[in-house]
Structure formats: C-alpha cells, structure tokens
Design a protein around this motif. Structure first.
Motif, mmCIF file in Angstrom:
data_model
loop_
_atom_site.group_PDB
_atom_site.id
_atom_site.type_symbol
_atom_site.label_atom_id
_atom_site.label_comp_id
_atom_site.label_asym_id
_atom_site.label_seq_id
_atom_site.Cartn_x
_atom_site.Cartn_y
_atom_site.Cartn_z
ATOM 1 N N PRO A 98 0.815 -1.230 0.000
ATOM 2 C CA PRO A 98 0.000 0.000 0.000
ATOM 3 C C PRO A 98 0.844 1.273 0.000
ATOM 4 C CG PRO A 98 -0.949 -1.622 1.489
ATOM 5 C CD PRO A 98 0.372 -2.180 1.036
ATOM 6 N N MET A 99 1.988 1.259 0.688
ATOM 7 C CA MET A 99 2.837 2.452 0.700
ATOM 8 C C MET A 99 3.409 2.732 -0.681
ATOM 9 S SD MET A 99 2.674 4.009 3.493
ATOM 10 C CE MET A 99 4.003 5.162 3.131
ATOM 11 N N ASP A 100 3.721 1.668 -1.430
ATOM 12 C CA ASP A 100 4.229 1.863 -2.799
ATOM 13 C C ASP A 100 3.171 2.556 -3.657
ATOM 14 O OD1 ASP A 100 6.654 0.600 -2.217
ATOM 15 O OD2 ASP A 100 5.861 -1.371 -2.753
ATOM 16 N N VAL A 101 1.915 2.186 -3.465
ATOM 17 C CA VAL A 101 0.834 2.815 -4.228
ATOM 18 C C VAL A 101 0.778 4.312 -3.929
ATOM 19 C CG1 VAL A 101 -1.666 2.896 -4.573
ATOM 20 C CG2 VAL A 101 -0.500 0.691 -4.388
ATOM 21 N N LEU A 102 0.964 4.675 -2.657
ATOM 22 C CA LEU A 102 0.927 6.085 -2.277
ATOM 23 C C LEU A 102 2.091 6.875 -2.875
ATOM 24 C CD1 LEU A 102 -0.182 5.841 1.465
ATOM 25 C CD2 LEU A 102 -1.555 6.575 -0.493
ATOM 26 N N ARG A 103 3.161 6.174 -3.269
ATOM 27 C CA ARG A 103 4.326 6.839 -3.859
ATOM 28 C C ARG A 103 4.295 6.818 -5.391
ATOM 29 N NH1 ARG A 103 7.113 3.129 -0.203
ATOM 30 N NH2 ARG A 103 7.461 4.147 1.817
ATOM 31 N N PHE A 104 3.213 6.345 -5.979
ATOM 32 C CA PHE A 104 3.139 6.173 -7.431
ATOM 33 C C PHE A 104 2.851 7.528 -8.089
ATOM 34 C CE2 PHE A 104 0.709 4.569 -11.261
ATOM 35 C CZ PHE A 104 1.847 4.091 -11.921
ATOM 36 N N THR A 105 3.891 8.238 -8.403
ATOM 37 C CA THR A 105 3.772 9.631 -8.854
ATOM 38 C C THR A 105 3.105 9.836 -10.218
ATOM 39 O OG1 THR A 105 6.059 9.520 -9.669
ATOM 40 C CG2 THR A 105 5.698 10.418 -7.450
ATOM 41 N N PRO A 106 3.007 8.864 -11.109
ATOM 42 C CA PRO A 106 2.247 9.125 -12.342
ATOM 43 C C PRO A 106 0.790 9.496 -12.097
ATOM 44 C CG PRO A 106 3.663 7.236 -12.658
ATOM 45 C CD PRO A 106 3.729 7.581 -11.209
ATOM 46 N N LEU A 107 0.285 9.173 -10.912
ATOM 47 C CA LEU A 107 -1.069 9.564 -10.551
ATOM 48 C C LEU A 107 -1.023 10.691 -9.526
ATOM 49 C CD1 LEU A 107 -2.800 6.074 -10.070
ATOM 50 C CD2 LEU A 107 -3.053 7.621 -12.027
ATOM 51 N N ILE A 110 -4.804 12.181 -5.114
ATOM 52 C CA ILE A 110 -6.187 11.748 -4.957
ATOM 53 C C ILE A 110 -6.469 10.492 -5.770
ATOM 54 C CG2 ILE A 110 -7.033 13.236 -6.828
ATOM 55 C CD1 ILE A 110 -8.853 12.263 -3.531
ATOM 56 N N ASP A 111 -5.801 10.344 -6.929
ATOM 57 C CA ASP A 111 -5.994 9.151 -7.745
ATOM 58 C C ASP A 111 -5.267 7.943 -7.157
ATOM 59 O OD1 ASP A 111 -7.692 10.166 -9.798
ATOM 60 O OD2 ASP A 111 -5.984 11.237 -10.633
ATOM 61 N N ARG A 112 -4.158 8.190 -6.472
ATOM 62 C CA ARG A 112 -3.488 7.086 -5.765
ATOM 63 C C ARG A 112 -4.393 6.539 -4.673
ATOM 64 N NH1 ARG A 112 1.994 10.377 -4.393
ATOM 65 N NH2 ARG A 112 1.787 11.734 -6.225
ATOM 66 N N LEU A 143 -15.183 2.403 -11.221
ATOM 67 C CA LEU A 143 -14.642 2.085 -9.902
ATOM 68 C C LEU A 143 -13.430 2.939 -9.544
ATOM 69 C CD1 LEU A 143 -15.139 0.050 -7.572
ATOM 70 C CD2 LEU A 143 -13.498 -1.472 -8.680
ATOM 71 N N PHE A 144 -12.560 3.187 -10.525
ATOM 72 C CA PHE A 144 -11.284 3.846 -10.245
ATOM 73 C C PHE A 144 -11.187 5.271 -10.792
ATOM 74 C CE2 PHE A 144 -10.304 -0.687 -10.081
ATOM 75 C CZ PHE A 144 -9.514 -0.777 -8.951
ATOM 76 N N GLY A 145 -12.072 5.626 -11.707
ATOM 77 C CA GLY A 145 -11.940 6.917 -12.357
ATOM 78 C C GLY A 145 -11.153 6.810 -13.647
ATOM 79 N N ARG A 146 -11.348 7.803 -14.516
ATOM 80 C CA ARG A 146 -10.752 7.735 -15.849
ATOM 81 C C ARG A 146 -9.231 7.787 -15.815
ATOM 82 N NH1 ARG A 146 -12.888 6.428 -20.990
ATOM 83 N NH2 ARG A 146 -10.933 6.277 -22.127
ATOM 84 N N LYS A 147 -8.657 8.611 -14.975
ATOM 85 C CA LYS A 147 -7.202 8.762 -14.960
ATOM 86 C C LYS A 147 -6.524 7.466 -14.524
ATOM 87 C CE LYS A 147 -3.272 10.964 -15.210
ATOM 88 N NZ LYS A 147 -2.694 11.359 -16.514
ATOM 89 N N VAL A 148 -7.013 6.855 -13.475
ATOM 90 C CA VAL A 148 -6.437 5.580 -13.017
ATOM 91 C C VAL A 148 -6.592 4.526 -14.109
ATOM 92 C CG1 VAL A 148 -6.611 3.712 -11.333
ATOM 93 C CG2 VAL A 148 -6.802 6.091 -10.585
ATOM 94 N N TYR A 149 -7.753 4.491 -14.730
ATOM 95 C CA TYR A 149 -7.964 3.518 -15.807
ATOM 96 C C TYR A 149 -6.956 3.735 -16.937
ATOM 97 C CZ TYR A 149 -9.939 1.193 -19.854
ATOM 98 O OH TYR A 149 -10.085 0.418 -20.978
ATOM 99 N N ASP A 150 -6.792 4.966 -17.383
ATOM 100 C CA ASP A 150 -5.902 5.244 -18.509
ATOM 101 C C ASP A 150 -4.451 4.891 -18.200
ATOM 102 O OD1 ASP A 150 -7.998 6.171 -20.038
ATOM 103 O OD2 ASP A 150 -7.611 8.288 -19.632
ATOM 104 N N VAL A 151 -3.997 5.194 -16.993
ATOM 105 C CA VAL A 151 -2.586 4.982 -16.643
ATOM 106 C C VAL A 151 -2.314 3.532 -16.260
ATOM 107 C CG1 VAL A 151 -0.776 5.558 -14.960
ATOM 108 C CG2 VAL A 151 -2.207 7.366 -15.950
ATOM 109 N N VAL A 152 -3.191 2.932 -15.454
ATOM 110 C CA VAL A 152 -2.895 1.628 -14.835
ATOM 111 C C VAL A 152 -3.541 0.465 -15.567
ATOM 112 C CG1 VAL A 152 -3.089 0.260 -12.710
ATOM 113 C CG2 VAL A 152 -2.586 2.719 -12.584
ATOM 114 N N TRP A 153 -4.841 0.563 -15.872
ATOM 115 C CA TRP A 153 -5.571 -0.628 -16.282
ATOM 116 C C TRP A 153 -5.673 -0.825 -17.785
ATOM 117 C CZ3 TRP A 153 -4.864 -3.070 -12.274
ATOM 118 C CH2 TRP A 153 -5.205 -2.623 -10.995
ATOM 119 N N GLU A 154 -5.943 0.233 -18.542
ATOM 120 C CA GLU A 154 -6.115 0.011 -19.982
ATOM 121 C C GLU A 154 -4.864 -0.542 -20.652
ATOM 122 O OE1 GLU A 154 -8.726 2.201 -22.908
ATOM 123 O OE2 GLU A 154 -6.750 3.044 -23.419
#
Length: 440
Positions: A98-107, A110-112, A143-154
């Motif tokens: 979870p801490m790594d997610v909080l440090r994920f600067t491409p988002l 609020i998106d992290r 569920l995650f919002g467009r920005k999270v989807y574009d960067v992480v999931w798509e």
C-alpha cells in the motif's frame, strides 16, 4: 477390463485420474507430449526443471494446497513475498505494498488514494454475476476513475487481449483483483507460493501415486478418435494403440474436444464448443548471467513494448536453483495468425532483445547464456461479456463422456489450482454417472 480414459495429462487430467484411481477404478491417461503438466509443463535448465510458461500459486489456492497435503509433500511448498512493479513513462515503479501505491507519482495523490480504495472495493464485490453484462473498461472507469484507468488498467488490458480488449468482461478483471488482493502477508505485501523442484516435480508425484494405485499413464500418445456405440464411448484410439473404455474425460482445449466429438454429436453442440475463442501465447525464456531488475513481476504500461510484462523468476525462486542463471520470462498473448507468433525462435529472440535494450540501456546481448521459445495455441480463453452462458456442461451429449477444461473454470481464470478443482469435480460427476448406469 475396460478403463476410464482421460485425454490430457495436465493438472486437470492428473487430478481426475488420482481421484478415480483412489476410488479403485482403472484409469489410463493419454498425453500427446513427452512430459506431463500441460501449460504447466517444464523443461530442464541445468539440473533443475523449470516451467515453460511462468507459474506460481497464491496463498489462497486451497485446492492445490489440499493436493500437496494429500500427497504428503507439504515440505516442498515455499512461501515468499513477491516484488511487483510497473514500467511507465520510461520509469520503474515498485508496487508491492500500500505504501508503494501512495508513492506512485504518475497519478495525482487523490488518484493514488482512489486506486487503493478501488482495489479494496473490488475485493468486496458480493455477487460477481451482476458484472457479467458489463465490460472491464466500463467497470474499471466507474470504480477507479478515468485517470487511473488510462494509466494503470487500460495498458494491461490491451497488452493482454490486444484488439479484443473492449469485449473483455468485468468478471475477468474482478477475479484478478480479488485473487491477488487475497494473497497478502502481514504488512500488506503480496505473498506467493512455489513448489521446490518446480511444478514438474508435483506432476511427477501425482503420476507416481496414480501408478501406485494401478493407473496407467501414456505420454507421446495423442488421442486420434473415439469409438461410440448407442451414444456411449466404447474405445479410445491413440497413437499408442486403442483402449477399451467404460467412460472418458476430455481435459484438452475445447477445439480439440470438438474434433473428437464432432463425428458423434450434433453440429449445434460442436458449434457451441467452437464458439469460445482463445488467444495463443508465445513465451521467451532467457537465461542471463545477471539480473535485469529487483522485481519479480513487472507490468509494462508502455504500448511500444511488445510484451505486457517481464517476469524475473529468479527474483522469486533463487538463481542458485538454476546454477546461477537468472531466469526471465517475456510473454505475449496474441492471435495465432499474428506475425510474432509465426517468427522462428532466433527471430523471436532478436526481436525481444531489441525491446529489452530500449527499456534497460545497460543490457547487452552477451548477458544471454541461453534462451528457449515456447508456444501454446490455446492459452487464454477470451472472457467476453456474458461468458457464463457460453460455457458447456461437464456432461457431454454422450452418456459416458465428460469435459473439464480451463475454459470452464469461470469465474476464475485458468491456473493449476482450478485445474485440480476441475479434475476433482469431473471425477465425482463421472463416478455418480457410472453408479447410476449400473443401478439402471
């Protein structure tokens, strides 16, 4: 004495054979390849066996854990924390906790937060059937919002499924999030399991127990046809000779099962088996003299890179297991007509090394001490919307022929854990059917 014939010596076929042999029933397993294991089949690196396609277990894979306990080989299970991450915008990001997610600067921050909360919400979905008519894209954006989807999931969806990614069901992605999220150690880091000696050693232990129980296993024995009378299989024909059959279980991909059943069942039924689509897989396994990175599993969210992930197996199972060689998998799911799938082995290597060089500028061709290219025609069922309505029953139109394949483990997605579960379930169904027939 007639036997129960099992077509396919992967973990589904072996699990079914073990169940039936344990019940005192005579079984014969037919495997077309030289070795057992199916998609979890292995090859030799030095004096150790290694999977052709990367494999591990999750700590919540209870069916495989029960099998290991049954065979009394629990001491061969090893649990280790895995280091996962992502390559995005020419940078590497660790995403193991979870801490790594909080440090994920491409988002943005609020998106992290939304990424973490969305993952927890996905794991708490109570009725997955409500997701069957929803695409993964629509569900993930919601569920995650467009920005999270574009960067992480798509990028992961595209890398996995290519042009068909818009068709993929939310159920497939939900299961991935649920499974990985439930395999955690204290502190939140992902914990995975491996079998000391490789999955080949477990397949060998299953085979030894089947043979101890008077079962028979034939390798290099591709099944070429079924002999059917009055709606029942009576004999199975294989390259190794024919065997009289009381019943048969088909554990091979559905297109192969359709070929065997086509002369004996309706065209509509055969068409329903062929309706499920698959992607093929090409997997390059590199033996390097040094490590590429510190990560075990690296998702590559870069459309210019031809593989969706880099799996450095020896950041999970130590390089000392393979004579000091560092093992790296580059895997690509693709249609069988794709150019990459049809390249020669040396061409796959050269194509891949050029891509690695772009990601790791220090990488040099002389790091490579060996390589192997493996291909599988039916590697990934395409889990489209309403996939549940497409899945065939284990009971076929032939009274004593049954199906258990990776395309039927839905809502789960492949894996040896579910292969074992499928083998156990189909064996129980077959025994019930045989008992009913004998009563009649």
């Amino acid at each position: 004495m007639a036997r129960i014939c099992i077509v396919g010596g992967g973990f589904t076929g072996l699990a079914a054979a073990l169940e039936l042999a344990s019940a005192g029933l005579p079984v014969t397993v037919f495997e077309k390849d030289e070795d057992l294991g199916g998609l979890a089949g292995s090859f030799r690196v030095g004096d150790q066996m290694l999977e052709k396609f990367y494999h591990h277990w999750f700590t919540n894979d209870r069916h495989i854990m029960q099998l290991v306990k049954r065979l009394k080989v629990e001491d061969r299970i090893v649990l280790r924390e895995s280091r996962t991450g992502m390559y995005y915008a020419h940078n590497f990001f660790k995403l193991s906790s979870p801490m790594d997610v909080l440090r994920f600067t491409p988002l943005a921050f609020i998106d992290r937060i939304r990424l973490g909360i969305g993952a927890l919400a996905a794991r708490r979905v109570g009725n997955w059937k409500e997701l069957e008519s929803v695409t993964a894209k629509d569900w993930l954006v919601r569920l995650f919002g467009r920005k999270v989807y574009d960067v992480v999931w798509e990028p992961l969806l595209i890398g996995k499924f290519g042009d068909v990614f818009p068709e993929i069901s939310a159920v497939w992605f939900w299961n991935k999030l649920k499974l990985r999220g439930g395999s955690r150690a204290k502190g939140g880091a992902e914990q995975l399991a491996y079998y000391r000696g490789g999955f080949a050693a477990l397949a060998a232990a299953m085979a030894a127990e089947i043979e101890r129980l008077d079962g028979e296993i034939r390798t290099r024995a591709e099944v070429t046809g079924l002999e059917v009378h009055d709606g029942r299989v009576t004999r199975v024909h294989a390259a190794s000779g024919s065997v009289e059959a009381d019943a048969a279980i088909l554990t091979i991909p559905l297109p192969g099962a359709a070929d065997l059943l086509e002369p004996h069942t309706s065209s509509g039924y055969v068409a329903s088996l062929r309706r499920i689509r698959y992607l093929s897989n090409v997997c390059l396994v590199l033996e390097l003299d040094r490590s590429l990175s510190s990560l075990y599993w690296m998702n590559v969210n870069d459309p210019s890179f031809p593989f969706v992930g880099i799996i450095e197996h020896t950041n999970f199972e130590p390089a000392s297991s393979y004579g000091g060689r560092h093992i790296v998998y580059l895997s690509k799911y693709l249609p069988p007509e794709a150019e990459l799938y049809r390249l020669s082995d040396p061409e796959v290597l050269e194509f891949s090394l050029a891509a690695i060089q772009r990601m790791f500028p220090k990488f040099s061709r002389d790091w490579v001490k060996g390589y192997h290219v493996w291909r599988a025609d039916y590697s990934q069922p395409i889990i489209e919307k309403n996939y549940g309505s497409l899945i065939p029953e284990m009971q076929t139109p032939l009274e004593n022929v049954f199906l258990s394949t990776m395309a039927q483990v839905y809502p789960e997605d492949r894996g040896t854990n579910y292969a074992v579960r499928g083998g156990i379930e189909v064996a129980a169904l077959l025994q019930s059917a045989l008992d009913y027939t004998r009563v009649k």
